[in-house]
Design an enzyme around this catalytic site. Sequence first.
Site, PDB file in Angstrom:
ATOM      1  N   GLU A  11       0.799  -1.228   0.000  1.00 16.65           N
ATOM      2  CA  GLU A  11       0.000   0.000   0.000  1.00 16.65           C
ATOM      3  C   GLU A  11       0.834   1.281   0.000  1.00 16.65           C
ATOM      4  O   GLU A  11       0.441   2.276  -0.591  1.00 16.65           O
ATOM      5  CB  GLU A  11      -0.948   0.006   1.203  1.00 16.65           C
ATOM      6  CG  GLU A  11      -2.070  -1.012   1.084  1.00 16.65           C
ATOM      7  CD  GLU A  11      -3.025  -0.941   2.258  1.00 16.65           C
ATOM      8  OE1 GLU A  11      -3.423   0.171   2.622  1.00 16.65           O
ATOM      9  OE2 GLU A  11      -3.359  -2.006   2.820  1.00 16.65           O
ATOM     10  N   ASP A  84      -2.678  -4.546   3.631  1.00 18.34           N
ATOM     11  CA  ASP A  84      -2.750  -4.751   5.078  1.00 18.34           C
ATOM     12  C   ASP A  84      -3.623  -5.950   5.457  1.00 18.34           C
ATOM     13  O   ASP A  84      -4.599  -6.262   4.763  1.00 18.34           O
ATOM     14  CB  ASP A  84      -3.306  -3.497   5.767  1.00 18.34           C
ATOM     15  CG  ASP A  84      -2.286  -2.369   5.826  1.00 18.34           C
ATOM     16  OD1 ASP A  84      -1.097  -2.633   5.553  1.00 18.34           O
ATOM     17  OD2 ASP A  84      -2.670  -1.229   6.140  1.00 18.34           O
ATOM     18  N   ASP A  86      -6.231  -6.838   7.120  1.00 15.92           N
ATOM     19  CA  ASP A  86      -7.525  -6.596   7.754  1.00 15.92           C
ATOM     20  C   ASP A  86      -8.574  -6.489   6.659  1.00 15.92           C
ATOM     21  O   ASP A  86      -8.281  -6.680   5.474  1.00 15.92           O
ATOM     22  CB  ASP A  86      -7.492  -5.339   8.631  1.00 15.92           C
ATOM     23  CG  ASP A  86      -7.023  -4.093   7.870  1.00 15.92           C
ATOM     24  OD1 ASP A  86      -7.055  -4.106   6.624  1.00 15.92           O
ATOM     25  OD2 ASP A  86      -6.618  -3.120   8.522  1.00 15.92           O
ATOM     26  N   GLU A  88     -10.170  -3.942   5.359  1.00 19.77           N
ATOM     27  CA  GLU A  88      -9.914  -2.904   4.362  1.00 19.77           C
ATOM     28  C   GLU A  88      -8.778  -3.312   3.439  1.00 19.77           C
ATOM     29  O   GLU A  88      -8.834  -3.093   2.228  1.00 19.77           O
ATOM     30  CB  GLU A  88      -9.602  -1.572   5.046  1.00 19.77           C
ATOM     31  CG  GLU A  88      -9.526  -0.424   4.067  1.00 19.77           C
ATOM     32  CD  GLU A  88      -9.533   0.930   4.745  1.00 19.77           C
ATOM     33  OE1 GLU A  88      -9.629   1.935   4.026  1.00 19.77           O
ATOM     34  OE2 GLU A  88      -9.441   0.982   5.982  1.00 19.77           O
ATOM     35  N   TYR A 299       1.794  -5.119  13.109  1.00 16.34           N
ATOM     36  CA  TYR A 299       0.644  -4.397  12.555  1.00 16.34           C
ATOM     37  C   TYR A 299      -0.122  -3.672  13.653  1.00 16.34           C
ATOM     38  O   TYR A 299      -0.384  -4.237  14.723  1.00 16.34           O
ATOM     39  CB  TYR A 299      -0.277  -5.362  11.813  1.00 16.34           C
ATOM     40  CG  TYR A 299      -1.342  -4.670  11.008  1.00 16.34           C
ATOM     41  CD1 TYR A 299      -1.011  -3.696  10.083  1.00 16.34           C
ATOM     42  CD2 TYR A 299      -2.689  -4.978  11.190  1.00 16.34           C
ATOM     43  CE1 TYR A 299      -1.986  -3.051   9.345  1.00 16.34           C
ATOM     44  CE2 TYR A 299      -3.670  -4.338  10.456  1.00 16.34           C
ATOM     45  CZ  TYR A 299      -3.316  -3.366   9.529  1.00 16.34           C
ATOM     46  OH  TYR A 299      -4.275  -2.718   8.821  1.00 16.34           O
ATOM     47  N   ARG A 301      -3.220  -2.086  13.643  1.00 20.07           N
ATOM     48  CA  ARG A 301      -4.688  -2.067  13.736  1.00 20.07           C
ATOM     49  C   ARG A 301      -5.155  -3.462  14.112  1.00 20.07           C
ATOM     50  O   ARG A 301      -5.367  -4.317  13.274  1.00 20.07           O
ATOM     51  CB  ARG A 301      -5.316  -1.592  12.420  1.00 20.07           C
ATOM     52  CG  ARG A 301      -5.003  -0.136  12.135  1.00 20.07           C
ATOM     53  CD  ARG A 301      -5.547   0.338  10.798  1.00 20.07           C
ATOM     54  NE  ARG A 301      -5.229   1.748  10.591  1.00 20.07           N
ATOM     55  CZ  ARG A 301      -4.102   2.191  10.067  1.00 20.07           C
ATOM     56  NH1 ARG A 301      -3.171   1.319   9.694  1.00 20.07           N
ATOM     57  NH2 ARG A 301      -3.879   3.486   9.922  1.00 20.07           N
ATOM     58  N   HIS A 348      -4.657 -12.054  14.015  1.00 19.18           N
ATOM     59  CA  HIS A 348      -3.803 -10.922  14.338  1.00 19.18           C
ATOM     60  C   HIS A 348      -3.050 -11.143  15.636  1.00 19.18           C
ATOM     61  O   HIS A 348      -3.402 -11.994  16.456  1.00 19.18           O
ATOM     62  CB  HIS A 348      -4.650  -9.647  14.467  1.00 19.18           C
ATOM     63  CG  HIS A 348      -5.091  -9.102  13.143  1.00 19.18           C
ATOM     64  ND1 HIS A 348      -5.663  -7.867  13.012  1.00 19.18           N
ATOM     65  CD2 HIS A 348      -5.040  -9.622  11.892  1.00 19.18           C
ATOM     66  CE1 HIS A 348      -5.951  -7.645  11.745  1.00 19.18           C
ATOM     67  NE2 HIS A 348      -5.593  -8.691  11.057  1.00 19.18           N
TER      68      HIS A 348
END
Length: 696
Positions: A11, A84, A86, A88, A299, A301, A348
């Site tokens: 990203e 990422d 997750d 999104e 990570y 989030r 996670h």
Amino acid sequence: MAKPKPLIIVESPAKAKTISRFLGNRYQVKASMGHVRDLPKSQFGVDVEKGFEPRYITIRGKGSLVKELRDAAKKTDRVYLATDPDREGEAIAWHLGEALGIKPDEARRIEFHEITKDAVTEAIRHARPVNMHLVDAQQARRVLDRVVGYQLSPLLWRKVRPGLSAGRVQSAALKLIVDREREIEAFNPEEYFTIQLTVQSEPALLAEYAGPLGEKGRVSQEEAQDVVKAVQSSCQAQVMAVKTRERRRFPANPFTTSTLQQEASRRLGFSVKRTMSLAQQLYEGLEVAGEGTVGLVTYIRTDSTRVAEVAVDEARTYIETTFGSSYWKGLAAPKRPEKEKPGVQGAHEAIRPTAVMRHPDALKGSLTRDQLRLYRLIWERFVASQMAPMVYDATTIEVQSAGHTFRAHGAVVKFPGFTTLYQETREEGEDEASRGPLPLVSEGDQFRVAAVEPSQHFTEPPPRFSEASLVKTLEELGVGRPSTYAPIIDTLLQRDYVRRDQKRLFPTELGVVVVDLLQTYFPEIVDISFTAAIEDQLDRVEDAETEWRRVLTDFYRPFSEELARADEDIEKVELASEVTDEVCNVCGKPMVVKYGRFGKFLACSGYPECTNTQPLVEKTGGLCPKCGADLVVRRSKRGRTFYGCRAYPNCDFVTWWRPTEKACPRCGASMALRRKGRQDTLVCLKEGCGFEEEAQ
């Protein structure tokens, strides 16, 4: 002919640089710069009649980038989508696949929770198709927010003020702040008294009144007078019981997104937005002397407290080498395992350093001051989480005088455990282990009473939310997810629904009006339980337990009916103009606060006869120690608040401390409020004076 290099798409350029460094020339790594496709900005972009079909377009300005990625993808037989880990990130991977002509089941989706060579190479070995359940959950959130934002916001523009917005999570958070303010306004303080007894032991024993039968120690003024009179008449006190118990305090878990935001706010004074910006930099990779560009934390989030075994082993080696084997948690009685909350993404990890042996002190020359402070916080919290608990003896002494019971509480630390390295910030009165030792007395001992003193108190209203406490509350209520807390608060501030003063959040008149309007006509939008239930529905979409279009259908039917009714019923809301003490320099009439595309400004109250406008400055009440002009609030390029002379550029005085109206008793200059930890101090702003005093 040379074999084409596999393409990895991440990203951000920082992440691409970090990965390229340790993968070398075997791969080409490019950045998508976040999303490449989205719903159109200027149109609704959702066909409600066709099952909420979204219309995605290439984001303006991303056309050349998409072409570059498409050309690179055509020249290789392997494209890895490394966005990422997750929802999104999964959606971005899917959008990239759509833009590059890669089908979801043919995609090579890789995810890693730390940007290290081992993590990335392991992820490449375990590439998988795009998870469309994750994509659908994110699509449902995006379309739901578009439905609310693009159909409800225009209603607010017409009925209240142009430029406003409403959102499913944003509006629920705003209601929390408004409700808290109303609770404070309606609060009626009640008087109560506590009583402290001092007996002539060596050293003196201080005990608090606990009631004749162990009742609560808060009493009325008359009751306090009766107790004091009785004890003074007796002049004797007897120790009725001495109880000592060994207790353990276990370390806090490593950080999740929410707990990192809270602790960084309390300990470092960072806003939620600042914390996430710095954490993103640490995650994506920074230039470290002797190592090159490396990702420093995992990570950021996440709502999980799980930790990889390899990280636990690293922490054990460091702890046993630095502190000794007795400080390793494995030798202590195990902490009762905490249950992960529903909806936690189990794949996670908690936020932790990518290498425990990369001590914060070794990074002093490589990171900025704030980057290092946040890294140290993450590093210490993680290492401490793997250490043995603190062991202490908690002692309670019960003293009786004239039939009234008093209790003293103390503690003696026997083994500091994890507190040698780190202690979580606690509210005042929560830290039992810090009470200190009590005098050595025995049951049956008698002493003379040295003093018995009542103290007057008043009950206090609940405190206003800070950013940290709002995040904590949102998390506890299940509103929003780790990635949404910072944008929620930022939007409330940007829309002028909330103002921040002394790190507390106050609703503005506009915020109150919007909440009342939404509460009347769209109660579900601001209802906390409804908003949390939507989050649960999105989790069910991710788990393939329900279909994303059904979630939208169930929401939209009642919402569209409420929208039509509200548009007919709501009258235009006229907000009273805020009159200032500024005077128009053209006609002499008072200036009032107005709102425009770029925020607040001052306009003449004589409009339309006088069209004079001026920039809005926020006075602090303090005066410049150099020239005597007003000291006003200013913002740095990075959004930090500081205070400067209104006469700038003719006067260059600035300070980070908030000026006050209080004058220095030594020289007469304005005093400023300086905070160190939990201590507030008033400091003279005049250079060379040096006077300071504790703030009341």
